[in-house]
Design an enzyme around this catalytic site. Structure first.
Site, PDB file in Angstrom:
ATOM      1  N   CYS A  56       1.182  -0.513   0.043  1.00 42.87           N
ATOM      2  CA  CYS A  56       0.126   0.444   0.614  1.00 42.87           C
ATOM      3  C   CYS A  56       0.672   1.122  -0.375  1.00 42.87           C
ATOM      4  CB  CYS A  56      -0.704  -0.187   1.166  1.00 42.87           C
ATOM      5  SG  CYS A  56      -2.176  -1.120   1.330  1.00 42.87           S
ATOM      6  N   GLU A  58       0.620   3.482   2.218  1.00 43.11           N
ATOM      7  CA  GLU A  58       1.180   4.103   3.144  1.00 43.11           C
ATOM      8  C   GLU A  58       2.515   3.114   4.410  1.00 43.11           C
ATOM      9  OE1 GLU A  58      -1.606   3.315   2.547  1.00 43.11           O
ATOM     10  OE2 GLU A  58      -3.043   3.905   4.285  1.00 43.11           O
ATOM     11  N   CYS A  92      -6.153   0.215   5.421  1.00 44.18           N
ATOM     12  CA  CYS A  92      -6.599  -1.510   5.120  1.00 44.18           C
ATOM     13  C   CYS A  92      -6.291  -1.728   6.805  1.00 44.18           C
ATOM     14  CB  CYS A  92      -6.074  -2.029   3.733  1.00 44.18           C
ATOM     15  SG  CYS A  92      -4.369  -2.849   4.758  1.00 44.18           S
ATOM     16  N   CYS A  95      -2.149  -1.685   7.541  1.00 45.18           N
ATOM     17  CA  CYS A  95      -1.883  -0.061   7.059  1.00 45.18           C
ATOM     18  C   CYS A  95      -2.258   0.272   8.754  1.00 45.18           C
ATOM     19  CB  CYS A  95      -2.463   0.118   6.269  1.00 45.18           C
ATOM     20  SG  CYS A  95      -1.581   0.108   4.334  1.00 45.18           S
TER      21      CYS A  95
HETATM   22 ZN   LIG Z   1      -3.344  -0.648   3.404  1.00 44.49          ZN
END
Ligand SMILES: [Zn+2]
Length: 136
Positions: A56, A58, A92, A95
């Site tokens: 991701c 992040e 998510c 994360c």
């Molecule tokens: Zn994520």
């Protein structure tokens, strides 16, 4: 527990939006994140999609901060692209765990049913996994 965002938060959101406007590529790079550290520096990252999975935005932004020796995350936000808009995207589950592990007191800007709010990372993962128990 959930707080209103302020002008600094809005600036961080704009930084993430600027990155995604520049780096957006359908399928490959569809999310950008921005991290504000205690140093005052801001780091950004984009997701890296590959075969339906990939990091991701992040962790890429957090990794950039850490790579530069900036260890204390103050605030983090991610944005996605929807038509011509770049709305805030809630992190998510993976994360949330990542942010909690490294910065449980960091503020996470997220979409709370259409309202942009912020809260400490610990509040987004009640009953979180405790890696200390996993290492015994
Ligand atoms: Zn994520």
């Amino acid at each position: 527990m959930f707080k209103k965002i302020n002008s600094n938060d809005k600036e961080l959101i704009e930084v993430a939006r600027d990155v995604l406007q520049k780096r957006y590529r359908p399928v490959r790079h569809t999310v950008a994140a921005a991290v504000l550290c205690d140093s005052g520096r801001i780091y950004t990252g984009i997701n890296i999609e590959a075969c339906g999975y990939g990091p991701c935005a992040e962790p890429i932004a957090i990794g950039s901060a850490f790579t530069n020796g900036d260890w204390n995350i103050r605030t983090i936000v991610a944005v996605c692209k929807k038509d011509d808009r770049y709305p805030v995207l809630s992190p998510c589950g993976n994360c949330r765990q990542l942010i909690f592990d490294y910065a449980p007191d960091a503020m996470v800007i997220f979409d709370n049913n259409g309202k942009i709010m912020k809260t400490e990372a610990r509040n987004l993962l009640p009953g979180h996994y405790n890696s200390e128990f996993g290492n015994t």
